[in-house]
Design an enzyme around this catalytic site. Structure first.
Site, PDB file in Angstrom:
ATOM      1  N   GLY A   1       0.821  -1.212   0.000  1.00 57.88           N
ATOM      2  CA  GLY A   1       0.000   0.000   0.000  1.00 57.88           C
ATOM      3  C   GLY A   1       0.852   1.258   0.000  1.00 57.88           C
ATOM      4  O   GLY A   1       2.024   1.217  -0.373  1.00 57.88           O
ATOM      5  N   ALA A   2       0.228   2.384   0.438  1.00 56.31           N
ATOM      6  CA  ALA A   2       0.881   3.712   0.343  1.00 56.31           C
ATOM      7  C   ALA A   2       1.419   3.886  -1.081  1.00 56.31           C
ATOM      8  O   ALA A   2       2.595   4.152  -1.303  1.00 56.31           O
ATOM      9  CB  ALA A   2       1.981   3.853   1.384  1.00 56.31           C
TER      10      ALA A   2
ATOM     11  N   HIS B   1       2.359   4.781  -4.900  1.00 56.32           N
ATOM     12  CA  HIS B   1       2.894   5.957  -5.599  1.00 56.32           C
ATOM     13  C   HIS B   1       3.033   5.627  -7.079  1.00 56.32           C
ATOM     14  O   HIS B   1       2.726   4.494  -7.510  1.00 56.32           O
ATOM     15  CB  HIS B   1       4.240   6.380  -4.983  1.00 56.32           C
TER      16      HIS B   1
ATOM     17  N   HIS C   1       4.581   2.298  -8.176  1.00 57.81           N
ATOM     18  CA  HIS C   1       3.704   1.122  -8.110  1.00 57.81           C
ATOM     19  C   HIS C   1       2.811   1.056  -9.356  1.00 57.81           C
ATOM     20  O   HIS C   1       2.559  -0.024  -9.896  1.00 57.81           O
ATOM     21  CB  HIS C   1       2.799   1.183  -6.874  1.00 57.81           C
TER      22      HIS C   1
ATOM     23  N   LYS D   1      13.587  -2.591  -8.557  1.00 54.64           N
ATOM     24  CA  LYS D   1      14.092  -1.709  -7.492  1.00 54.64           C
ATOM     25  C   LYS D   1      14.500  -2.546  -6.280  1.00 54.64           C
ATOM     26  O   LYS D   1      15.486  -2.257  -5.608  1.00 54.64           O
ATOM     27  CB  LYS D   1      13.003  -0.714  -7.110  1.00 54.64           C
TER      28      LYS D   1
ATOM     29  N   ARG E   1       9.089   6.008   0.721  1.00 53.83           N
ATOM     30  CA  ARG E   1       9.956   6.704   1.684  1.00 53.83           C
ATOM     31  C   ARG E   1      10.331   8.105   1.220  1.00 53.83           C
ATOM     32  O   ARG E   1      10.694   8.959   2.031  1.00 53.83           O
ATOM     33  CB  ARG E   1      11.224   5.898   1.927  1.00 53.83           C
TER      34      ARG E   1
HETATM   35  P1  AMP Z   1       6.203  -2.205  -1.665  1.00 48.59           P
HETATM   36  O1  AMP Z   1       4.773  -1.775  -1.514  1.00 48.59           O
HETATM   37  O2  AMP Z   1       7.186  -1.144  -1.330  1.00 48.59           O
HETATM   38  O3  AMP Z   1       6.471  -3.519  -0.999  1.00 48.59           O
HETATM   39  O4  AMP Z   1       6.437  -2.464  -3.225  1.00 48.59           O
HETATM   40  C1  AMP Z   1       5.561  -3.265  -3.971  1.00 48.59           C
HETATM   41  C2  AMP Z   1       6.186  -3.577  -5.303  1.00 48.59           C
HETATM   42  O5  AMP Z   1       6.427  -2.363  -6.017  1.00 48.59           O
HETATM   43  C3  AMP Z   1       7.552  -4.283  -5.205  1.00 48.59           C
HETATM   44  O6  AMP Z   1       7.628  -5.300  -6.202  1.00 48.59           O
HETATM   45  C4  AMP Z   1       8.528  -3.163  -5.490  1.00 48.59           C
HETATM   46  O7  AMP Z   1       9.753  -3.631  -6.038  1.00 48.59           O
HETATM   47  C5  AMP Z   1       7.733  -2.360  -6.518  1.00 48.59           C
HETATM   48  N1  AMP Z   1       8.239  -0.993  -6.625  1.00 48.59           N
HETATM   49  C6  AMP Z   1       8.464  -0.124  -5.613  1.00 48.59           C
HETATM   50  N2  AMP Z   1       9.013   1.017  -6.084  1.00 48.59           N
HETATM   51  C7  AMP Z   1       9.120   0.860  -7.423  1.00 48.59           C
HETATM   52  C8  AMP Z   1       9.630   1.670  -8.480  1.00 48.59           C
HETATM   53  N3  AMP Z   1      10.139   2.888  -8.229  1.00 48.59           N
HETATM   54  N4  AMP Z   1       9.608   1.189  -9.737  1.00 48.59           N
HETATM   55  C9  AMP Z   1       9.111  -0.062  -9.999  1.00 48.59           C
HETATM   56  N5  AMP Z   1       8.617  -0.885  -9.044  1.00 48.59           N
HETATM   57  C10 AMP Z   1       8.631  -0.429  -7.768  1.00 48.59           C
END
Ligand code: AMP
Length: 281
Positions: free
Chosen positions: A30-31, A33, A36, A150, A188
């Site tokens: 979640g959260a 951006h 995502h 990432k 972040r």
């Molecule tokens: P998170 O919610 O931070 O666990 O991220 C969910 C998914 O989004 C994970 O597969 C991350 O690698 C991907 N993700 C996060 N930031 C980016 C980004 N800047 N570009 C592409 N994928 C991302």
């Protein structure tokens, strides 16, 4: 569609599979951006329906404060996903729905891919990641699952996980989405001031300089010195680690072999905000 109940989701997936639809899964915490959304859009290139799970997974946090403070804004996440593509299905289970009364990580043998970099600085994290993804793959049974480069170690881990568990899902990596300065998009980043955001551009810039030095055949120690001196001269950034590792087993190297491919990996602090990035060399 916003589903919290696993069985209801499974019924929906069965129905769509009967209609020969290709189902993708994008796990998130979640959260959401723009980064995502690029991942979700990437998934839609391969799939008819994309299930975006939103679940702040307790077993992957090694710091209780981090877990408690993890930003949650379900309604705006949902609205963002629906306006992006109405064929998105949001799956937001409860902790109990996933773990029952056993909120515990399983132990996996991921080998060298979790031993260095993030594995070294975030103990227990990767077993928690493996545990939640194993559960999600079991519940959702998607044809394909998408992960951002990432978090490259995580992407490698998921590929290994499906080998270990034998789960029938194709794991696909998606390029990192970046701001104009090159900074990798991350939830972040919202905790950084304008000045810190400017400074944080050094993370990607120094990875690129390291890549240039790598291609100029400088040795690893020399490349590390170049990166360290860039951070030493910076204003508000502290380098936690910089490694060049083989792209397959993610073991940091001290010497380059010409027939291997490599990536540069980095973590740095801006104040108390920890940022990570990596690029192909
Ligand atoms: P998170 O919610 O931070 O666990 O991220 C969910 C998914 O989004 C994970 O597969 C991350 O690698 C991907 N993700 C996060 N930031 C980016 C980004 N800047 N570009 C592409 N994928 C991302």
């Amino acid at each position: 569609m916003d589903i919290t109940d696993s069985q209801k989701l499974q019924k929906e997936v069965v129905k769509l599979k009967e209609q020969k639809k290709i189902i993708g899964l994008v796990p998130t915490m979640g959260a959401l951006h723009h980064g995502h959304l690029t991942l979700v859009d990437f998934a839609f290139q391969y799939c008819d329906y994309v299930i975006v799970s939103i679940f702040v997974n307790p077993t992957q946090f090694n710091n209780a404060g981090d877990l408690k403070n993890y930003p949650k804004n379900h309604q705006s996440d949902y609205d963002l996903l629906m306006s992006n593509n109405p064929n998105t299905i949001v799956f937001s289970p409860s902790v109990e729905g996933i773990y029952g009364n056993q909120v515990q990580a399983e132990e996996f043998d991921f080998g060298s891919i979790v031993q260095y970099m993030e594995g070294q600085f975030r103990s227990g994290h990767f077993n928690g990641v493996g545990t939640i993804l194993k559960h999600l793959f079991d519940i959702v049974k998607p044809h394909k699952a998408f992960f951002g480069e990432k978090d490259y170690q995580q992407l490698a881990l998921v590929k290994k996980l499906v080998q270990i568990t034998g789960q029938d899902v194709e794991v696909i990596g998606c390029p990192t989405s970046r701001t104009a300065s090159g900074l990798a998009e991350s939830s972040r980043n919202f905790r950084l001031t304008e000045k810190q955001l400017d400074e944080a551009a050094l993370i990607h810039l120094s990875l690129q300089k390291a890549k240039a030095a790598f291609h100029a055949e400088k040795d690893i120690q020399e490349i590390k010195t170049i990166v360290k001196s860039l951070f030493d001269a910076s204003q508000g950034l502290d380098l936690e680690y910089f490694e060049i590792a083989a792209a397959d087993d993610l073991v940091p190297v001290t010497q380059i072999k010409s027939d291997n491919s490599y990536r540069g990996f980095m973590a740095a602090f801006s104040g108390d905000v920890r940022l990570i990035d990596n690029i192909a060399f």
